[in-house]
Each structure stands twice: as C-alpha cells, then as structure tokens.
Design a protein around this motif. Structure first.
Motif, PDB file in Angstrom:
ATOM      1  N   ALA A  74      15.458  19.262 191.857  1.00  0.00           N
ATOM      2  CA  ALA A  74      15.070  20.651 192.123  1.00  0.00           C
ATOM      3  C   ALA A  74      16.149  21.411 192.872  1.00  0.00           C
ATOM      4  N   ARG A  75      17.120  20.726 193.458  1.00  0.00           N
ATOM      5  CA  ARG A  75      18.159  21.390 194.253  1.00  0.00           C
ATOM      6  C   ARG A  75      19.382  21.789 193.436  1.00  0.00           C
ATOM      7  N   GLY A  76      19.394  21.520 192.164  1.00  0.00           N
ATOM      8  CA  GLY A  76      20.573  21.871 191.372  1.00  0.00           C
ATOM      9  C   GLY A  76      20.586  21.238 190.002  1.00  0.00           C
ATOM     10  N   GLY A  77      19.466  20.614 189.646  1.00  0.00           N
ATOM     11  CA  GLY A  77      19.397  20.007 188.332  1.00  0.00           C
ATOM     12  C   GLY A  77      20.119  18.672 188.264  1.00  0.00           C
ATOM     13  N   GLN A  78      20.343  18.236 187.042  1.00  0.00           N
ATOM     14  CA  GLN A  78      20.900  16.911 186.793  1.00  0.00           C
ATOM     15  C   GLN A  78      22.373  16.822 187.191  1.00  0.00           C
ATOM     16  N   ARG A  79      22.785  15.604 187.558  1.00  0.00           N
ATOM     17  CA  ARG A  79      24.219  15.318 187.764  1.00  0.00           C
ATOM     18  C   ARG A  79      24.847  15.097 186.389  1.00  0.00           C
ATOM     19  N   LEU A  80      25.562  16.089 185.907  1.00  0.00           N
ATOM     20  CA  LEU A  80      26.124  16.007 184.565  1.00  0.00           C
ATOM     21  C   LEU A  80      27.399  15.173 184.515  1.00  0.00           C
ATOM     22  N   ALA A  81      28.188  15.220 185.574  1.00  0.00           N
ATOM     23  CA  ALA A  81      29.491  14.545 185.547  1.00  0.00           C
ATOM     24  C   ALA A  81      29.859  14.068 186.942  1.00  0.00           C
ATOM     25  N   THR A  82      30.764  13.110 186.983  1.00  0.00           N
ATOM     26  CA  THR A  82      31.243  12.523 188.234  1.00  0.00           C
ATOM     27  C   THR A  82      32.765  12.548 188.277  1.00  0.00           C
ATOM     28  N   PHE A  83      33.317  12.975 189.407  1.00  0.00           N
ATOM     29  CA  PHE A  83      34.717  12.734 189.756  1.00  0.00           C
ATOM     30  C   PHE A  83      34.744  11.669 190.840  1.00  0.00           C
ATOM     31  N   ILE A  84      35.585  10.659 190.688  1.00  0.00           N
ATOM     32  CA  ILE A  84      35.885   9.719 191.762  1.00  0.00           C
ATOM     33  C   ILE A  84      37.365   9.895 192.097  1.00  0.00           C
ATOM     34  N   LEU A  85      37.647  10.365 193.298  1.00  0.00           N
ATOM     35  CA  LEU A  85      39.020  10.568 193.746  1.00  0.00           C
ATOM     36  C   LEU A  85      39.460   9.355 194.557  1.00  0.00           C
ATOM     37  N   TYR A  86      40.578   8.748 194.166  1.00  0.00           N
ATOM     38  CA  TYR A  86      41.091   7.578 194.872  1.00  0.00           C
ATOM     39  C   TYR A  86      42.057   8.038 195.960  1.00  0.00           C
ATOM     40  N   LEU A  87      41.707   7.779 197.224  1.00  0.00           N
ATOM     41  CA  LEU A  87      42.458   8.323 198.360  1.00  0.00           C
ATOM     42  C   LEU A  87      43.376   7.314 199.025  1.00  0.00           C
ATOM     43  N   THR A  88      43.263   6.034 198.672  1.00  0.00           N
ATOM     44  CA  THR A  88      44.128   5.006 199.265  1.00  0.00           C
ATOM     45  C   THR A  88      44.576   4.035 198.176  1.00  0.00           C
ATOM     46  N   GLU A  89      45.657   3.340 198.467  1.00  0.00           N
ATOM     47  CA  GLU A  89      46.040   2.204 197.642  1.00  0.00           C
ATOM     48  C   GLU A  89      45.222   0.992 198.089  1.00  0.00           C
ATOM     49  N   VAL A  90      44.946   0.093 197.183  1.00  0.00           N
ATOM     50  CA  VAL A  90      44.187  -1.120 197.497  1.00  0.00           C
ATOM     51  C   VAL A  90      44.998  -2.317 197.009  1.00  0.00           C
ATOM     52  N   GLU A  91      45.214  -3.264 197.892  1.00  0.00           N
ATOM     53  CA  GLU A  91      46.072  -4.396 197.541  1.00  0.00           C
ATOM     54  C   GLU A  91      45.468  -5.275 196.453  1.00  0.00           C
ATOM     55  N   GLN A  92      44.169  -5.517 196.549  1.00  0.00           N
ATOM     56  CA  GLN A  92      43.521  -6.400 195.572  1.00  0.00           C
ATOM     57  C   GLN A  92      42.030  -6.073 195.490  1.00  0.00           C
ATOM     58  N   GLY A  93      41.526  -5.994 194.248  1.00  0.00           N
ATOM     59  CA  GLY A  93      40.111  -5.738 194.029  1.00  0.00           C
ATOM     60  C   GLY A  93      39.773  -4.258 194.139  1.00  0.00           C
ATOM     61  N   GLY A  94      38.459  -3.988 194.210  1.00  0.00           N
ATOM     62  CA  GLY A  94      38.001  -2.624 194.423  1.00  0.00           C
ATOM     63  C   GLY A  94      38.005  -1.740 193.196  1.00  0.00           C
ATOM     64  N   GLY A  95      38.035  -2.324 192.011  1.00  0.00           N
ATOM     65  CA  GLY A  95      38.034  -1.522 190.799  1.00  0.00           C
ATOM     66  C   GLY A  95      36.696  -0.847 190.547  1.00  0.00           C
ATOM     67  N   THR A  96      36.722   0.222 189.760  1.00  0.00           N
ATOM     68  CA  THR A  96      35.490   0.851 189.288  1.00  0.00           C
ATOM     69  C   THR A  96      35.152   0.198 187.961  1.00  0.00           C
ATOM     70  N   ILE A  97      33.989  -0.437 187.881  1.00  0.00           N
ATOM     71  CA  ILE A  97      33.643  -1.239 186.713  1.00  0.00           C
ATOM     72  C   ILE A  97      32.526  -0.569 185.906  1.00  0.00           C
TER      73      ILE A  97
END
Length: 296
Positions: A217-240
């Motif tokens: 009710a506050r703005g309807g459906q979430r149509l799309a997503t942005f994920i902004l990567y703000l740091t480097e990661v040495e190992q792991g942490g992928g978006t699956i």
C-alpha cells in the motif's frame, strides 16, 4: 486461471458490494490489473480469485471473447538500455558486462566511483548516521520487521534527502532505469562479515500474504532491484540465483540489476536469489528497490 464456468461462479460468489465496486471501476476505465491488486491487498481475496472475478466481469461487459487477455498487455516497467555496450549517464560510462534475458539480470560496471563507494560506507559508520543494526525481514503475518536466522548481516539506511552524494547516486540510478527517483525506496545498506549470509529469498512482495499488504500500500510492488557493490571482497559473498545456476561476485563500483516481476507486475518466481556466505573480508552493498508508484 480457472475456466469460464469457474470464473462466473467466482464473480457471482462475491458480496454485492464487491460486485458493485468492480462494475463501477470498470465503467470508469480503471485497469483490471490495478483492481486485482487492490482486491488482493484488502486481504479478502487471493490474486487468483481477484483475477478470475475481473476476467468474468470484463467478459460480461464485452461479450464472450472479451476478458480473455486483460492481464496480458505489458505494463510500464523500468528498464536498462542494453542496445549498446556502454551507457553514458551523469558523465560516467556505465558498462554492460552481462545480460540474462529471462528473468532479466544485468551486471553493470563503473556505476559508482571509488570515492563514492567510500563516502557512502563512511557515512553509515560515522556519528552522522544511525549506524548498523542486525538485519531483519518483513514478517509474513503482520508485516513487522523481524530477525531471521536466514539473514545474518547488519543493515543501515540512508534517509532520502539527507545526504548529497546519495541523492546524486539516486538520480543516476533513476536515469539508468528510466524510472522516477521518488518511486524508489531509500538506500538500504547491508554489511556482511565472515560467514554472514542471506539465504535465498524473493524481493517482491506477496499480495497473498497478510504481512506484505501494508507494504504494498505504500508504493505498490517492487518491480526491480539494484544491488550496488561498495567494497571488494577477498573470498565468497557472491549474489546467487539457485534456480538459474548463476553467481555474481562483488566488485567495488559495480551494480547488479534484476526485474522482480513479469510485464504485468506479477511476482516472478525465477528471481529467487541470495547472498552467499562471505569467507574472507567484508562485503558492503546498498540495495535500491524500485516500486510501481511513489514510495512514502
């Protein structure tokens, strides 16, 4: 979708007040899809029942063949222009690095500069911010924010209109997505230390779940997503994306984009995704969810 006999039975089973509401709004030219969403948000009907009743109401108004495809015409959607390998926006050359067409998943490079990433991270760790707290999820029963064992990160928010650099990035994302900035939720930062994760989930809000209706009710459906990567990661942490066999690794300054719904603004179950456990290092991302309507 139920057959014609079943939809007729569904429409006739509705209380007269709902039948009158459907007839009046169709006469005004309202979108059947918007009406179905309203019925589902009321908590009295599932989306399947709402769509079936509306399809039959349209058939009754327009003849035997009318209503068969009232939910198929594409609605307006945010989109990324992938006709070129680079998009110039806000004096930056944003790179198109990867495109999956169905469901749409796009990896974008050079969305943020190093200084911008560092400034956003620093803001959320400074005294000018409310700081990080344990991440929560939206409760399915009542819509409250609850801690969940499947999401072990910490989160922080950047209130809209309070941080200049965040406002500049908001405008850049709005231009990239061809979608008004006011139709987006505020930035939600997520910090993942070693072993922390977010198990597979959906970003779309379920209109058939009581707890999600107040958020819809506050703005309807979430149509799309942005994920902004703000740091480097040495190992792991992928978006699956388990159902797609896809994993995207964090790269500072890049962004992952995906649509959460089909062209009718209906939830797409192919978009199941998660944040894999960080093995070494710290992952910090900023989520930006784009809504159907003005968010507030």
């Amino acid at each position: 979708m139920p057959d014609a006999f079943a939809t007729a039975a569904v429409l006739a089973s509705l209380p007269p007040s709902w039948q009158d509401w459907i007839a009046a709004n169709l006469a005004r030219g309202c979108s059947p899809l918007d009406m179905a969403n309203s019925m589902a948000r009321s908590g009295q009907y599932t989306m399947e029942v709402a769509r079936a009743a509306l399809a039959e109401a349209v058939r009754q108004r327009g003849g035997a063949d009318a209503g068969a495809s009232i939910f198929t015409p594409a609605q307006v959607m945010p989109f990324i222009d992938t006709t070129r390998n680079k998009i110039v926006v806000d004096q930056r050359e944003v790179e198109i690095l990867f495109v999956l067409k169905s469901p749409q998943v796009i990896l974008l490079g050079n969305v943020l500069g190093t200084e911008e990433c560092d400034a956003i991270v620093a803001h959320c760790e400074s005294g000018s911010s409310s700081g990080y707290s344990r991440s929560t999820v939206t409760g399915a029963d009542d819509g409250s924010s609850v801690v969940h064992e499947g999401r072990t990160s910490e989160m922080a928010f950047i209130e809209r209109g309070k941080v200049d650099i965040a406002e500049r990035i908001e405008r850049r994302l709005a231009a990239l997505a061809h979608w008004p900035a006011e139709c987006g939720e505020p930035f939600q930062l997520q910090k993942y230390a070693s072993t922390q994760e977010y198990r597979p989930h959906y970003d779309w809000l379920d209109p058939d779940t009581t707890g999600h209706r107040s958020h819809l009710a506050r703005g309807g459906q979430r149509l799309a997503t942005f994920i902004l990567y703000l740091t480097e990661v040495e190992q792991g942490g992928g978006t699956i994306f388990p159902g797609l066999g896809l994993e995207v690794y964090p790269k500072k300054g890049s962004a992952l984009w995906f649509l959460n719904t089909d062209s009718n603004h209906q939830p797409d179950r192919q978009t199941l995704h998660g944040g894999a456990p960080v093995v070494t290092g710290t992952k910090i991302i900023a989520n930006k969810w784009l809504r159907q309507e003005r968010y507030g």
